[in-house]
Enzyme design. Sequence first.
Site, PDB file in Angstrom:
ATOM      1  N   SER A 260      36.171  47.409  41.969  1.00  0.00           N
ATOM      2  CA  SER A 260      36.219  48.200  43.199  1.00  0.00           C
ATOM      3  C   SER A 260      34.790  48.528  43.608  1.00  0.00           C
ATOM      4  O   SER A 260      33.831  48.207  42.901  1.00  0.00           O
ATOM      5  CB  SER A 260      37.002  49.487  42.966  1.00  0.00           C
ATOM      6  OG  SER A 260      36.206  50.381  42.206  1.00  0.00           O
ATOM      7  N   LYS A 261      34.690  49.201  44.729  1.00  0.00           N
ATOM      8  CA  LYS A 261      33.358  49.545  45.260  1.00  0.00           C
ATOM      9  C   LYS A 261      32.513  50.319  44.256  1.00  0.00           C
ATOM     10  O   LYS A 261      31.294  50.292  44.316  1.00  0.00           O
ATOM     11  CB  LYS A 261      33.521  50.390  46.525  1.00  0.00           C
ATOM     12  CG  LYS A 261      34.026  49.596  47.700  1.00  0.00           C
ATOM     13  CD  LYS A 261      33.723  50.353  48.995  1.00  0.00           C
ATOM     14  CE  LYS A 261      34.369  49.692  50.184  1.00  0.00           C
ATOM     15  NZ  LYS A 261      35.741  50.154  50.435  1.00  0.00           N
ATOM     16  N   ARG A 262      33.193  51.021  43.355  1.00  0.00           N
ATOM     17  CA  ARG A 262      32.447  51.783  42.343  1.00  0.00           C
ATOM     18  C   ARG A 262      31.540  50.866  41.535  1.00  0.00           C
ATOM     19  O   ARG A 262      30.517  51.277  41.008  1.00  0.00           O
ATOM     20  CB  ARG A 262      33.423  52.439  41.361  1.00  0.00           C
ATOM     21  CG  ARG A 262      33.999  53.739  41.810  1.00  0.00           C
ATOM     22  CD  ARG A 262      34.835  54.370  40.716  1.00  0.00           C
ATOM     23  NE  ARG A 262      35.903  53.499  40.252  1.00  0.00           N
ATOM     24  CZ  ARG A 262      36.047  53.073  39.016  1.00  0.00           C
ATOM     25  NH1 ARG A 262      35.188  53.420  38.094  1.00  0.00           N
ATOM     26  NH2 ARG A 262      37.061  52.295  38.687  1.00  0.00           N
ATOM     27  N   HIS A 263      31.952  49.613  41.376  1.00  0.00           N
ATOM     28  CA  HIS A 263      31.182  48.697  40.528  1.00  0.00           C
ATOM     29  C   HIS A 263      30.025  48.044  41.276  1.00  0.00           C
ATOM     30  O   HIS A 263      29.108  47.508  40.663  1.00  0.00           O
ATOM     31  CB  HIS A 263      32.099  47.594  39.985  1.00  0.00           C
ATOM     32  CG  HIS A 263      33.213  48.123  39.137  1.00  0.00           C
ATOM     33  ND1 HIS A 263      34.507  48.198  39.572  1.00  0.00           N
ATOM     34  CD2 HIS A 263      33.205  48.630  37.883  1.00  0.00           C
ATOM     35  CE1 HIS A 263      35.272  48.714  38.619  1.00  0.00           C
ATOM     36  NE2 HIS A 263      34.503  48.994  37.582  1.00  0.00           N
TER      37      HIS A 263
END
Length: 497
Positions: A260-263
Amino acid sequence: MKARVRYAPSPTGLQHIGSVRTALFNYLFARSVGGTFILRLEDTDRTRSSDVFVKNLYDTFKWLGFYWDEGPDVGGPVGPYTQSERFALYREHAERLVGLGKAYYCFCADDKGARKDEPEEERGEADAQAPAGFGYQRTCRNMDPAEASRRSSSGEPHVIRLKIPLDGVTGFDDLLLGRIEWKNADVNPDPVLLKSDGFPTYHLANVVDDHLMGITHVMRAQEWIPSAPLHMIMYEAFGWEPPKLCHLPMVHGEDGHKLSKRHGATAVDEFRKKGYLEAALINYVAMLGCSYEDGRDIFSLDDLSRLFSIDHINKAPAVFDYAKLEWFNGQYIRMLSDAQLVERITPFMIDASLVWSPPNEQEEAVLLGAAPLVKERLKYLSDAPEALRFLFLAPELPPLSDFVPKKFDTARTALALSAARDLLLTVDVSNHDATEAASRAKAEELGIKLGDLLLPLRVAVTGTRVSPPLFQSIAVLGTAKAVARADKAIAALKAAD
Ligand code: GLU
């Protein structure tokens, strides 16, 4: 039978790595067996679907350069390929199931298609995944069909629900994961196929279209496994042969959670803007959960199309490794010819206002001269403006401390820079060996290290301590400009003394 596979995105978001991986595996499978790759737009969720995302879909795949054989924009024999243009078909098929006694009208809904006491129904596509016993209580299932038909003909709002068998088992043989089975008692009770506004749910549209479009293999993400029993029950109800299913391993970040964008970047657009080459992205994404030939990392789209096999897909989740993708990108940048590299970095140079759009002849020549100097160093195309800026704009005078080698003061630095400047006027800067030898001799004569002789010159000419090879850069820039930059720096160093 010729294989037919489809990529069936819902245009409710930007194309991301996971969706492109699904599309790519379908494409490679089709190519590897001489089949057909189809795009179907699953835009039944009218509130979340948007033309912006449809455009992003087309732009993404045009950029990636692998495309569908049939689809909304290219046409084909079983169109239309956009579900919102096929609504009549879904209604007709839902009614057919009612006629077959496999589905029924349900009047429990309010006029929006959702019962006030059954909020999970509003979850639409997710309702197949609702925990057993948590869904609809099957109130209308046993209504006398004549009464149901009378109430529906009188215009009473209703949905159409699929009859899930009350006992027994439903399953399928996943091409990758093997046999997967559910007790029918555990399948979400009687999901909605057609909503009260006449719109189909994802399940109905997906199954009807896979059948009518002659899809032979469904390769999709594992998150769709919970939908599979429902789909199998529908195929059975229609009396249709289901396609073969193959659920692809998830793509995780390094922490084991779904990517996800977190990564980091996940939207393909972000990778494009950052200056990834599409061939590198395709190569890397193709390897997410699939192997090709041992001992090799670099595969062209043609290689992948030839070598792809479902047997080589892993069951375990794939881990998205940004560093590895960066490595691939570097490899692909190095494989470009100088002219190709210039072509690819030019849009980035234009965006940074370093060259005209299109570049003039002189800028073109500088870019071509600089290409071999940076090819080994660029991680992304977007690194080019920073690395090459000094060839187009005289750098601001950096802080004087940048010029000064270790254990030097400004006076000594000015001396070293003057010597290096004079040297420039005596050598052929494009001759690497000669400049190297002359610089060494000069450093020896002054009793200083070669690095200390050249550091101030590098900073004066390029504005930074880290630059492409110095003399070759000066050959591209022109000795006169380099000398002028050195003179300016010498004056500043002397003034500071
Ligand atoms: N529209 C679904 C999606 O967005 C398609 C799932 C499938 O391939 O069956 O992924």
